[in-house]
Write an enzyme that holds these catalytic residues in place. Structure first.
Site, PDB file in Angstrom:
ATOM      1  N   ARG A   1      -6.428   2.224  11.503  1.00  0.00           N
ATOM      2  CA  ARG A   1      -6.046   0.824  11.706  1.00  0.00           C
ATOM      3  C   ARG A   1      -7.145   0.041  12.416  1.00  0.00           C
ATOM      4  NH1 ARG A   1      -0.637   1.038   9.948  1.00  0.00           N
ATOM      5  NH2 ARG A   1       0.639  -0.573  10.879  1.00  0.00           N
TER       6      ARG A   1
ATOM      7  N   ARG B   1      14.098  -2.369   8.603  1.00  0.00           N
ATOM      8  CA  ARG B   1      13.370  -1.873   9.774  1.00  0.00           C
ATOM      9  C   ARG B   1      13.412  -2.930  10.862  1.00  0.00           C
ATOM     10  NH1 ARG B   1       7.591  -0.175   7.481  1.00  0.00           N
ATOM     11  NH2 ARG B   1       7.002  -0.931   9.534  1.00  0.00           N
TER      12      ARG B   1
ATOM     13  N   ARG C   1      12.521  -6.590   2.431  1.00  0.00           N
ATOM     14  CA  ARG C   1      12.349  -5.136   2.321  1.00  0.00           C
ATOM     15  C   ARG C   1      13.534  -4.402   2.950  1.00  0.00           C
ATOM     16  NH1 ARG C   1       6.448  -2.933   3.875  1.00  0.00           N
ATOM     17  NH2 ARG C   1       7.024  -3.279   6.045  1.00  0.00           N
TER      18      ARG C   1
ATOM     19  N   LYS D   1       0.821  -1.213   0.000  1.00  0.00           N
ATOM     20  CA  LYS D   1       0.000   0.000   0.000  1.00  0.00           C
ATOM     21  C   LYS D   1       0.857   1.265   0.000  1.00  0.00           C
ATOM     22  CE  LYS D   1      -1.231  -0.341   4.791  1.00  0.00           C
ATOM     23  NZ  LYS D   1      -0.222  -1.389   5.101  1.00  0.00           N
TER      24      LYS D   1
ATOM     25  N   ARG E   1       2.874  -8.499  13.979  1.00  0.00           N
ATOM     26  CA  ARG E   1       2.165  -7.403  13.298  1.00  0.00           C
ATOM     27  C   ARG E   1       1.003  -7.938  12.475  1.00  0.00           C
ATOM     28  NH1 ARG E   1       6.701  -4.797  10.037  1.00  0.00           N
ATOM     29  NH2 ARG E   1       5.171  -3.321   9.287  1.00  0.00           N
TER      30      ARG E   1
HETATM   31  P1  AMP Z   1       3.523   0.648   9.144  1.00  0.00           P
HETATM   32  O1  AMP Z   1       4.718   1.330   8.550  1.00  0.00           O
HETATM   33  O2  AMP Z   1       2.216   1.231   8.635  1.00  0.00           O
HETATM   34  O3  AMP Z   1       3.566  -0.848   9.028  1.00  0.00           O
HETATM   35  O4  AMP Z   1       3.544   0.998  10.712  1.00  0.00           O
HETATM   36  C1  AMP Z   1       4.627   0.605  11.541  1.00  0.00           C
HETATM   37  C2  AMP Z   1       4.216   0.646  12.999  1.00  0.00           C
HETATM   38  O5  AMP Z   1       3.788   1.977  13.339  1.00  0.00           O
HETATM   39  C3  AMP Z   1       3.016  -0.233  13.355  1.00  0.00           C
HETATM   40  O6  AMP Z   1       3.405  -1.570  13.615  1.00  0.00           O
HETATM   41  C4  AMP Z   1       2.487   0.478  14.586  1.00  0.00           C
HETATM   42  O7  AMP Z   1       3.280   0.208  15.733  1.00  0.00           O
HETATM   43  C5  AMP Z   1       2.690   1.936  14.235  1.00  0.00           C
HETATM   44  N1  AMP Z   1       1.503   2.508  13.536  1.00  0.00           N
HETATM   45  C6  AMP Z   1       1.447   2.966  12.260  1.00  0.00           C
HETATM   46  N2  AMP Z   1       0.204   3.429  11.972  1.00  0.00           N
HETATM   47  C7  AMP Z   1      -0.527   3.241  13.099  1.00  0.00           C
HETATM   48  C8  AMP Z   1      -1.886   3.484  13.438  1.00  0.00           C
HETATM   49  N3  AMP Z   1      -2.756   4.007  12.548  1.00  0.00           N
HETATM   50  N4  AMP Z   1      -2.300   3.160  14.695  1.00  0.00           N
HETATM   51  C9  AMP Z   1      -1.458   2.648  15.604  1.00  0.00           C
HETATM   52  N5  AMP Z   1      -0.168   2.362  15.343  1.00  0.00           N
HETATM   53  C10 AMP Z   1       0.295   2.660  14.097  1.00  0.00           C
END
Ligand code: AMP
Length: 216
Positions: free
Chosen positions: A88, A160, A127, A13, A171
């Site tokens: 989320r 990461r 990644r 995404k 996750r």
């Molecule tokens: P992502 O890059 O979108 O996979 O986000 C990485 C991490 O950031 C997630 O595993 C969460 O710990 C935190 N995170 C990102 N977006 C949110 C959200 N909308 N609500 C809560 N935690 C978030």
């Protein structure tokens, strides 16, 4: 164009949202990116978020809701936006609805990029990202021109911490527990468009454009 990109970590995404944002001239707002920057810069939000992110858990709703509301108040988001990684869960979706009702107006479309779990784990393991400019590569699917270095700025690429396989499984569990309910939420409101994220990257972009066609 007010659009949300929904889907599990590794569905692509972020890549698709960045492409469409470039094509349509609206900002790409990734809460993951915003939070990682806050952690790097050791802001109060970053200090609150770090422990949750390291475990692969969600950062508390009030922290993320405030971050997004502040970002949407900036002038460039007045023309529209692509949200990636937010909301989320249904509580965040309701918070977003309230912010938009006060400002830009309702969402136009929600793009749901779906991919099966084994493919996600494989994708995430390969990644690598640029810690400076945020460009994301993949060892097999999108390798950098020079091994280990960012094509755009030459910085050494990193994995990461939360992309390690054990954290990825956590996750994905968090995703299935929380975010899947959002699919129903937006489906019930007639906003959801599904895209098969297993397809090659350009075909996914075409499919996303088709879903967005009516929202442009
Ligand atoms: P992502 O890059 O979108 O996979 O986000 C990485 C991490 O950031 C997630 O595993 C969460 O710990 C935190 N995170 C990102 N977006 C949110 C959200 N909308 N609500 C809560 N935690 C978030």
């Amino acid at each position: 164009m007010r659009v949300v990109f929904l889907g599990p970590p590794g569905a692509g995404k972020g890549t698709q949202a960045a492409r469409i944002a470039g094509l349509r001239g609206v900002p790409h707002l990734s809460t993951g990116e915003m939070l990682r920057r806050a952690v790097r810069e050791r802001t109060p939000v970053g200090l609150q978020a770090k422990g949750h992110m390291d475990r692969g858990a969600l950062v508390p709703d009030d922290v993320v809701d405030r971050l997004v509301a502040e970002r949407l108040a900036q002038s460039d988001a007045g023309r529209g936006f692509l949200l990636d990684g937010y909301p989320r869960n249904p509580a965040q979706a309701r918070a977003l609805e309230q912010v938009l009702a006060r400002r830009q107006g309702a969402l136009d479309r929600v793009v749901y990029v779906h991919v099966d779990d084994d493919t996600l784990v494989e994708r995430i393991a390969g990644r690598r990202g640029c810690p400076k400019c945020g460009t994301v590569f993949h060892l097999a699917a999108r390798p950098p021109r020079k091994a280990g270095l960012c094509d755009d700025c030459g910085t050494a690429l990193v994995q990461r911490a939360d992309d390690a396989e054990t954290v990825v499984r956590d996750r994905l569990k968090v995703y299935h527990d929380n975010t899947a309910a959002l699919v129903r939420y937006y489906e019930e409101r007639g906003l959801l468009g599904r895209v098969d994220g297993n397809l090659p990257i350009d075909e996914v972009t075409h499919a996303v454009e088709a879903v967005l066609g009516s929202a442009a």
